[in-house]
Design a protein around this motif. Sequence first.
Motif, PDB file in Angstrom:
ATOM      1  N   LYS A  84     -18.209 -11.350  14.504  1.00 15.05           N
ATOM      2  CA  LYS A  84     -18.290 -10.387  13.429  1.00 15.05           C
ATOM      3  C   LYS A  84     -19.542 -10.120  12.761  1.00 15.05           C
ATOM      4  CE  LYS A  84     -17.249 -13.745   9.450  1.00 15.05           C
ATOM      5  NZ  LYS A  84     -16.332 -13.719   8.354  1.00 15.05           N
ATOM      6  N   GLU A  85     -20.496 -11.089  12.819  1.00 16.71           N
ATOM      7  CA  GLU A  85     -22.327 -10.943  12.481  1.00 16.71           C
ATOM      8  C   GLU A  85     -22.747  -9.918  13.210  1.00 16.71           C
ATOM      9  OE1 GLU A  85     -23.218 -11.476   9.244  1.00 16.71           O
ATOM     10  OE2 GLU A  85     -21.320 -12.339   9.154  1.00 16.71           O
ATOM     11  N   ARG A 123     -21.017  -6.255  12.512  1.00 18.85           N
ATOM     12  CA  ARG A 123     -21.488  -5.885  11.420  1.00 18.85           C
ATOM     13  C   ARG A 123     -22.885  -5.168  11.472  1.00 18.85           C
ATOM     14  NH1 ARG A 123     -23.183  -9.146   5.950  1.00 18.85           N
ATOM     15  NH2 ARG A 123     -23.706  -7.369   4.616  1.00 18.85           N
ATOM     16  N   LYS A 165     -22.692  -1.913  13.835  1.00 17.96           N
ATOM     17  CA  LYS A 165     -21.953  -1.030  13.083  1.00 17.96           C
ATOM     18  C   LYS A 165     -23.154  -0.135  12.185  1.00 17.96           C
ATOM     19  CE  LYS A 165     -18.296   0.262   9.890  1.00 17.96           C
ATOM     20  NZ  LYS A 165     -17.310  -0.298   9.037  1.00 17.96           N
TER      21      LYS A 165
END
Length: 281
Positions: free
Chosen positions: A102-103, A106, A109
């Motif tokens: 997820k890092e 993130r 994005k």
Amino acid sequence: MKKNTFFGKVIIVGRTNVGKSTLLNKLIKSNISIISHKKNTTQTHITGVYTSNLTQFELIDSPGLKNNYTNNIEKKKLRDTFNLINEMNIIIFLISGFIWSKEENRLLKYIKKNNNNYIIVINKIDLIDDKKLLLPFILKISKLTSNKEIFLISAKKNIYLKNLLIYIKKKIPISNHAHVNKKKTTCTKQFLVTEIIRETLINLLNKELVYSFTVFITDFYKNIKNKYIILSIIFIKNIRHKKIIIGNKGGKIKKCKIQSQYKIEKLFQKKIYLNIKVKIK
């Protein structure tokens, strides 16, 4: 006819311990950024300068991303990294092994939204015995990144860095150089000395003490013999930590001084005098 010169800015981003500092040092051929097997050793943005003939670029090593940020200082570093991303000509998104969480999502994005000039660089391929295992991972990354350029390298072993460098040079815009040819970093000599002492001590200490001290230079000058005189203080939080850093009969701090002095002399290409004291702040 005067030839065009090229100048730009490049940042290396990614989670902790993917090899950002090693990559910076290898590309500019100078050890200005801390390298350690311990996490979160890069505490601030460090800028190296690469120059080759008509091409020059600033290369920025950023503090590593992690899963959670526990204090305002760490959050500020993250904001600083995001702000720098907006200004860059190239963003090197560095990952290692098969880690994409997820890092990474993130960060990707944010980059896609604010500066789409990025490439994916998979580091430490020398540690992967069966390279065929990389193929499905590369396919996954390719889909997430809209088929952006993906490079496989080993910064430590200097594998395929030439290919990465060729690509960077092609993307640097026409502009005047910002630095003299021999300059390797925008950091001051005092800052580099504090980083060398900090790196040396980190590698001598247990993991839990990485954040427990700060290095401060009290005197930095040349004497009449043109020799650097450097006096420094390591500030520590409490007496227990002070004893650990000093070591048995002063053995650890003596080792830190000897190793640091050797690295500083190698960097400055001249003999120096270094003194290190340890005090409770």
